[in-house]
Enzyme design. Structure first.
Site, PDB file in Angstrom:
ATOM      1  N   GLU A   1      45.706  28.147  50.530  1.00  0.00           N
ATOM      2  CA  GLU A   1      44.548  28.087  49.635  1.00  0.00           C
ATOM      3  C   GLU A   1      44.818  28.949  48.401  1.00  0.00           C
ATOM      4  OE1 GLU A   1      41.881  26.048  49.703  1.00  0.00           O
ATOM      5  OE2 GLU A   1      41.924  26.947  47.721  1.00  0.00           O
TER       6      GLU A   1
ATOM      7  N   LYS B   1      52.966  30.025  48.486  1.00  0.00           N
ATOM      8  CA  LYS B   1      51.715  30.791  48.449  1.00  0.00           C
ATOM      9  C   LYS B   1      52.008  32.271  48.165  1.00  0.00           C
ATOM     10  CE  LYS B   1      47.673  32.290  48.810  1.00  0.00           C
ATOM     11  NZ  LYS B   1      46.670  32.112  47.776  1.00  0.00           N
TER      12      LYS B   1
ATOM     13  N   CYS C   1      44.306  40.200  48.952  1.00  0.00           N
ATOM     14  CA  CYS C   1      45.561  39.439  49.119  1.00  0.00           C
ATOM     15  C   CYS C   1      46.765  39.877  48.304  1.00  0.00           C
ATOM     16  CB  CYS C   1      45.276  37.974  48.877  1.00  0.00           C
ATOM     17  SG  CYS C   1      44.182  37.311  50.153  1.00  0.00           S
TER      18      CYS C   1
HETATM   19  P1  NAD Z   1      38.059  36.960  56.275  1.00  0.00           P
HETATM   20  O1  NAD Z   1      38.400  38.234  56.938  1.00  0.00           O
HETATM   21  O2  NAD Z   1      36.956  36.902  55.266  1.00  0.00           O
HETATM   22  O3  NAD Z   1      37.689  35.866  57.405  1.00  0.00           O
HETATM   23  C1  NAD Z   1      38.462  35.657  58.545  1.00  0.00           C
HETATM   24  C2  NAD Z   1      37.511  35.328  59.693  1.00  0.00           C
HETATM   25  O4  NAD Z   1      38.285  34.919  60.828  1.00  0.00           O
HETATM   26  C3  NAD Z   1      36.664  36.506  60.179  1.00  0.00           C
HETATM   27  O5  NAD Z   1      35.287  36.196  60.037  1.00  0.00           O
HETATM   28  C4  NAD Z   1      37.078  36.696  61.649  1.00  0.00           C
HETATM   29  O6  NAD Z   1      35.994  37.067  62.486  1.00  0.00           O
HETATM   30  C5  NAD Z   1      37.580  35.316  62.004  1.00  0.00           C
HETATM   31  N1  NAD Z   1      38.487  35.277  63.163  1.00  0.00           N
HETATM   32  C6  NAD Z   1      39.606  36.017  63.383  1.00  0.00           C
HETATM   33  N2  NAD Z   1      40.185  35.653  64.542  1.00  0.00           N
HETATM   34  C7  NAD Z   1      39.423  34.660  65.079  1.00  0.00           C
HETATM   35  C8  NAD Z   1      39.523  33.861  66.248  1.00  0.00           C
HETATM   36  N3  NAD Z   1      40.544  33.990  67.112  1.00  0.00           N
HETATM   37  N4  NAD Z   1      38.554  32.948  66.495  1.00  0.00           N
HETATM   38  C9  NAD Z   1      37.522  32.779  65.621  1.00  0.00           C
HETATM   39  N5  NAD Z   1      37.389  33.503  64.485  1.00  0.00           N
HETATM   40  C10 NAD Z   1      38.338  34.427  64.212  1.00  0.00           C
HETATM   41  O7  NAD Z   1      39.408  36.415  55.635  1.00  0.00           O
HETATM   42  P2  NAD Z   1      39.577  35.484  54.327  1.00  0.00           P
HETATM   43  O8  NAD Z   1      39.427  36.297  53.090  1.00  0.00           O
HETATM   44  O9  NAD Z   1      38.766  34.263  54.512  1.00  0.00           O
HETATM   45  O10 NAD Z   1      41.126  35.134  54.428  1.00  0.00           O
HETATM   46  C11 NAD Z   1      41.608  34.259  55.418  1.00  0.00           C
HETATM   47  C12 NAD Z   1      43.043  33.898  55.072  1.00  0.00           C
HETATM   48  O11 NAD Z   1      43.071  33.198  53.813  1.00  0.00           O
HETATM   49  C13 NAD Z   1      43.985  35.091  54.911  1.00  0.00           C
HETATM   50  O12 NAD Z   1      45.255  34.727  55.392  1.00  0.00           O
HETATM   51  C14 NAD Z   1      44.057  35.281  53.400  1.00  0.00           C
HETATM   52  O13 NAD Z   1      45.291  35.841  53.005  1.00  0.00           O
HETATM   53  C15 NAD Z   1      43.966  33.843  52.896  1.00  0.00           C
HETATM   54  N6  NAD Z   1      43.394  33.696  51.545  1.00  0.00           N
HETATM   55  C16 NAD Z   1      42.309  34.438  51.164  1.00  0.00           C
HETATM   56  C17 NAD Z   1      41.756  34.230  49.887  1.00  0.00           C
HETATM   57  C18 NAD Z   1      40.550  35.012  49.424  1.00  0.00           C
HETATM   58  O14 NAD Z   1      40.175  34.853  48.270  1.00  0.00           O
HETATM   59  N7  NAD Z   1      39.920  35.838  50.237  1.00  0.00           N
HETATM   60  C19 NAD Z   1      42.294  33.251  49.041  1.00  0.00           C
HETATM   61  C20 NAD Z   1      43.386  32.512  49.480  1.00  0.00           C
HETATM   62  C21 NAD Z   1      43.932  32.734  50.742  1.00  0.00           C
HETATM   63  C1  UGA Z   2      43.959  35.795  43.908  1.00  0.00           C
HETATM   64  C2  UGA Z   2      44.617  34.577  43.258  1.00  0.00           C
HETATM   65  O1  UGA Z   2      44.176  34.478  41.898  1.00  0.00           O
HETATM   66  C3  UGA Z   2      44.261  33.299  44.010  1.00  0.00           C
HETATM   67  O2  UGA Z   2      44.972  32.192  43.456  1.00  0.00           O
HETATM   68  C4  UGA Z   2      44.643  33.462  45.481  1.00  0.00           C
HETATM   69  O3  UGA Z   2      44.266  32.316  46.216  1.00  0.00           O
HETATM   70  C5  UGA Z   2      43.944  34.679  46.047  1.00  0.00           C
HETATM   71  O4  UGA Z   2      44.318  35.859  45.271  1.00  0.00           O
HETATM   72  C6  UGA Z   2      44.344  34.987  47.459  1.00  0.00           C
HETATM   73  O5  UGA Z   2      45.377  34.547  47.926  1.00  0.00           O
HETATM   74  O6  UGA Z   2      43.553  35.727  48.043  1.00  0.00           O
HETATM   75  P1  UGA Z   2      41.543  36.886  43.843  1.00  0.00           P
HETATM   76  O7  UGA Z   2      42.239  38.059  44.439  1.00  0.00           O
HETATM   77  O8  UGA Z   2      40.318  36.380  44.498  1.00  0.00           O
HETATM   78  O9  UGA Z   2      42.548  35.638  43.785  1.00  0.00           O
HETATM   79  O10 UGA Z   2      41.148  37.177  42.336  1.00  0.00           O
HETATM   80  P2  UGA Z   2      41.995  37.285  40.969  1.00  0.00           P
HETATM   81  O11 UGA Z   2      41.200  36.658  39.903  1.00  0.00           O
HETATM   82  O12 UGA Z   2      43.386  36.830  41.123  1.00  0.00           O
HETATM   83  O13 UGA Z   2      41.970  38.856  40.708  1.00  0.00           O
HETATM   84  C7  UGA Z   2      42.713  39.742  41.506  1.00  0.00           C
HETATM   85  C8  UGA Z   2      42.668  41.126  40.894  1.00  0.00           C
HETATM   86  O14 UGA Z   2      43.416  41.165  39.683  1.00  0.00           O
HETATM   87  C9  UGA Z   2      41.258  41.598  40.532  1.00  0.00           C
HETATM   88  O15 UGA Z   2      41.123  42.968  40.846  1.00  0.00           O
HETATM   89  C10 UGA Z   2      41.189  41.366  39.033  1.00  0.00           C
HETATM   90  O16 UGA Z   2      40.269  42.202  38.377  1.00  0.00           O
HETATM   91  C11 UGA Z   2      42.616  41.693  38.630  1.00  0.00           C
HETATM   92  N1  UGA Z   2      43.014  41.054  37.350  1.00  0.00           N
HETATM   93  C12 UGA Z   2      43.072  39.705  37.246  1.00  0.00           C
HETATM   94  C13 UGA Z   2      43.351  41.855  36.282  1.00  0.00           C
HETATM   95  O17 UGA Z   2      43.317  43.106  36.367  1.00  0.00           O
HETATM   96  N2  UGA Z   2      43.749  41.259  35.111  1.00  0.00           N
HETATM   97  C14 UGA Z   2      43.817  39.912  34.958  1.00  0.00           C
HETATM   98  O18 UGA Z   2      44.185  39.437  33.867  1.00  0.00           O
HETATM   99  C15 UGA Z   2      43.468  39.108  36.070  1.00  0.00           C
END
Ligand code: NAD
Ligand code: UGA
Length: 474
Positions: A172, A227, A283
Site C-alpha cells: 500500500e 515498497k 513507516c
Molecule cells: P496499525 O497498527 O494501525 O494496525 C494493525 C492492526 O492489526 C492492529 O489494529 C492490530 O490489532 C491488528 N492485528 C495484529 N495482529 C493481528 C492478528 N493476528 N489478528 C487480527 N488483528 C491483528 O498498522 P497500520 O498503520 O495499518 O500498518 C499496517 C501495515 O501497513 C504495516 O506493515 C505498515 O508498514 C503498512 N503501511 C502503513 C501505512 C500507513 O500510512 N500507516 C501506509 C502503507 C503501508
Molecule cells: C509515507 C509515504 O508517503 C506513503 O507513500 C507510504 O505508503 C507510507 O509512508 C507508509 O508506507 O506508511 P506517510 O508517512 O503517511 O506516508 O506521510 P508522508 O506524507 O510521506 O509524510 C511522512 C513524513 O515526512 C511526515 O512527518 C511529513 O511531515 C514529512 N515530510 C513530508 C516532510 O518533512 N517534507 C516533505 O516534503 C514531505
C-alpha cells in the site's frame, strides 16, 4: 473472467491501512462482501460506532466512504476465524514494527503478527484462498507465508488437500491525511506474484476504479522490494532538503527558494522538498532500517551505510531544533513556558507515531521546560502515552523539572509563553491572528516555525522575534 472469482474478502488488521483500504474496495465493489477483522475489540467497536466522528482513524473523506458501505457490504468484526473461513481472498494488513529485541533488534521487522495471521489462515481457510500481503514486508516474506500456509495440506486426512493458496504482494502506498484520495486515485497499484490467475483476480477488483495501465504486475520479490524502496527514496529527499536547510541557515540562503529552484527541474520535481522538523510516521524509519538490515544480511555493507545515513540525518535534525531553541532563549528553558503547536507527525491525521514532536518535546522537558501542547486532532491521553509522562496541572517550575499540559486552543497554549514552536502544518496555524496573540506572551517572545506556515512580516509587525527553519540571515 478470472478463474478465481472473488465474492468475499477478509482483511486481517483494522488499522490505518486495513480500515480505509477495505472501505474503498467495498465502496467501489458493492458485489463483494468485505469484512475487516481485528483482535482489538475497542478498535472494532469504534469502526462500528454510529457516530462517524468516533472512527479510530481520522482521514478526510473516510466518514463518507464508510457511511456508504458499512452494513451494506462492509463489516468490522472480531470474528477472525469465521471471516477467514468464508473468504475467497484474505488481506494481511497487520503491524510490522521494528524488532525491539533478539536477532536484528532495532532494524529488522518484527514479523510475529504476520506469522500469526498466516497460521490462522492455514488453519481456517477453505477451498482455494488468495492471500495478499498488504503489510510492508521484508523481501522474500511471501516464501515464509507460503511455507506456513502449505502446512494446511498436511493436516488433511484425505489424499486431497483441505485448502490451497496463492500468495500475492500488494503493498500500500497511501499517505496518511490523503489516504482516501490516494486509494481512489492511486499513481499505481502494484501486484507481485507467481500465479497469473491470482494476480488477475486481484487486478479485477482494482479495475473497478483504477485504469489498467496503472495496475503494475511484477515478480513477488520486486513488489516487496519496491515498497521499501519507495519509502526510502521519499525519506531520502526529506533528509536531503533538511541537510540543505541547515546549510541555508549557515550561509544566508533560504531553503524555500532553493527547493523552488531545484524542484522546477523536471528531473528532480517539486514534491517532498519541504524542509521540516524531520520525517515522522510509523513507516519511513522502520522501512529504511529494514532495508539497512536486509542489505547487511546480504553482505552489502556500503549499501546499508548509505541508507542508514538518511535516518541519522533525521535524528540529528530533530535534536538540532530543540538545541537551537534552547540556545536562542538565552541558553535556558528551565521553568519557561513554551507553546508547542502540533503534535501529529503531519497535518490531517491524528497519528503521532514517530512524530518529531515527541523527540523535540522530550528534549525540552529534559531541559526543564513547561510545555503547553496544542493539536486539533490529537487527544491529551495520546500525548501522555507518546511522552511516557502524564500532564501536570501544578507547576513543577520550582523544582526545575519539565512538565507539560494540554491546551485546547492556541490562545490557551500561548498564554504567558516565552516561545511558540510550530511542529505540524495544520491549516488552522496558517491563519492565526498574531497581532492579538502576541499580547498573551511574555516579552521578548519568539516564534519558531519549522513548517513555514506563518508569514514573517506579520510576526515582526506583532513585535515577535521570528526563527524560520532553513532561513539564513544576510
Ligand atoms: P496499525 O497498527 O494501525 O494496525 C494493525 C492492526 O492489526 C492492529 O489494529 C492490530 O490489532 C491488528 N492485528 C495484529 N495482529 C493481528 C492478528 N493476528 N489478528 C487480527 N488483528 C491483528 O498498522 P497500520 O498503520 O495499518 O500498518 C499496517 C501495515 O501497513 C504495516 O506493515 C505498515 O508498514 C503498512 N503501511 C502503513 C501505512 C500507513 O500510512 N500507516 C501506509 C502503507 C503501508
Ligand atoms: C509515507 C509515504 O508517503 C506513503 O507513500 C507510504 O505508503 C507510507 O509512508 C507508509 O508506507 O506508511 P506517510 O508517512 O503517511 O506516508 O506521510 P508522508 O506524507 O510521506 O509524510 C511522512 C513524513 O515526512 C511526515 O512527518 C511529513 O511531515 C514529512 N515530510 C513530508 C516532510 O518533512 N517534507 C516533505 O516534503 C514531505
Amino acid at each position: 473472467m478470472t478463474i478465481y472469482p472473488i465474492k468475499s474478502i477478509c482483511c486481517i488488521g483494522a488499522g490505518y491501512v486495513g480500515g480505509p483500504t477495505m472501505a474503498v474496495i467495498a465502496d467501489r465493489c458493492p458485489h463483494i462482501e468485505v469484512t475487516v477483522v481485528d483482535l482489538n475489540e475497542e478498535r472494532i467497536a469504534a469502526w462500528n460506532d454510529s457516530d462517524l466522528n468516533q472512527l479510530p482513524v481520522y482521514e478526510p473523506g473516510l466518514d463518507d466512504v464508510v457511511a456508504r458501505a458499512r452494513g451494506r457490504n462492509l463489516y468490522f468484526s472480531t470474528a477472525v476465524d469465521e471471516s477467514i473461513a468464508s473468504a475467497d481472498m484474505v488481506f494481511i494488513s497487520v503491524n510490522t514494527p521494528t524488532k525491539k529485541k533478539g536477532v536484528g533488534a532495532g532494524q529488522a521487522s518484527d514479523l510475529r503478527w504476520v506469522e500469526a495471521c498466516a497460521r490462522q489462515v492455514a488453519q481456517w481457510a477453505k477451498g482455494h484462498t488468495v492471500v495478499v500481503e498488504k503489510s510492508t514486508l521484508p523481501v522474500r516474506t511471501a516464501a515464509a507465508i507460503k511455507a506456513i500456509l502449505d502446512t494446511a495440506k498436511s493436516k488433511s486426512d484425505n489424499a486431497e488437500p483441505l485448502s490451497t493458496f496463492s500468495v500475492l504482494s500488494n503493498p500500500e502506498f497511501l499517505a496518511e491525511g490523503t489516504a482516501i484520495r490516494d486509494l481512489e486515485q492511486p499513481d499505481r497499484v502494484l501486484i507481485g506474484g507467481n500465479d497469473k490467475d491470482a494476480i488477475e483476480a486481484l487486478a479485477t477488483i482494482y479495475s473497478h476504479w483504477v485504469p489498467n495501465r496503472k495496475i503494475l504486475r511484477t515478480k513477488l520479490w520486486s513488489s516487496e522490494l519496491s515498497k521499501l524502496t519507495a519509502n526510502a527514496f521519499l525519506a531520502q529527499r526529506i533528509s536531503s532538503i533538511n541537510s540543505v536547510a541547515a546549510l541555508c541557515e549557515a550561509t544566508g540562503a533560504d531553503v524555500r527558494e532553493v527547493a523552488l529552484a531545484i524542484g522546477t527541474d523536471s528531473r528532480i520535481g517539486p514534491k517532498f522538498l519541504d524542509a521540516g522538523p524531520g520525517f515522522g510516521g510509523s513507516c519511513f524509519q522502520k522501512d529504511i532500517l529494514n532495508l539497512v538490515y536486509l542489505s547487511r544480511h546480504f553482505g552489502l555493507s556500503e549499501v546499508a551505510s548509505y541508507w542508514e545515513q538518511v535516518v541519522e540525518l533525521n535524528n540529528w535534525q530533530q535534536n538540532r531544533i530543540s538545541a537551537l531553541l534552547v540556545q536562542r532563549l538565552f541558553g535556558t528553558v528551565t521553568g519557561k513556558r513554551l507553546a508547542i503547536l502540533g503534535f501529529a507527525f503531519k497535518a490531517n491525521t491524528n497519528d503521532t507515531r514517530e512524530s518529531p514532536a515527541i523527540r523535540i518535546s522530550l528534549d525540552l522537558l529534559e531541559e526543564g521546560a513547561q510545555l503547553a501542547i496544542h493539536d486539533p486532532k490529537v487527544a491529551s491521553t495520546q500525548i501522555a502515552l507518546a511522552l511516557g509522562k502524564a500532564p501536570s496541572s501544578s507547576s513543577s517550575e520550582i523544582k526545575g523539572e519539565g512538565s507539560w499540559c494540554f491546551a485546547t486552543t492556541v490562545a490557551e497554549a500561548l498564554q504567558g509563553a516565552d516561545a511558540v514552536l510550530i511542529l505540524t502544518e495544520w491549516d488552522e496555524y496558517l491563519t492565526l491572528d498574531w497581532s492579538s496573540l502576541a499580547g498573551l506572551m511574555r516579552a521578548p517572545a519568539w516564534v519558531f516555525d519549522t513548517r513555514s506556515v506563518v508569514n514573517p512580516v506579520e510576526i515582526s509587525e506583532a513585535g515577535l522575534i521570528m526563527w524560520r527553519l532553513g532561513e539564513g540571515s544576510d
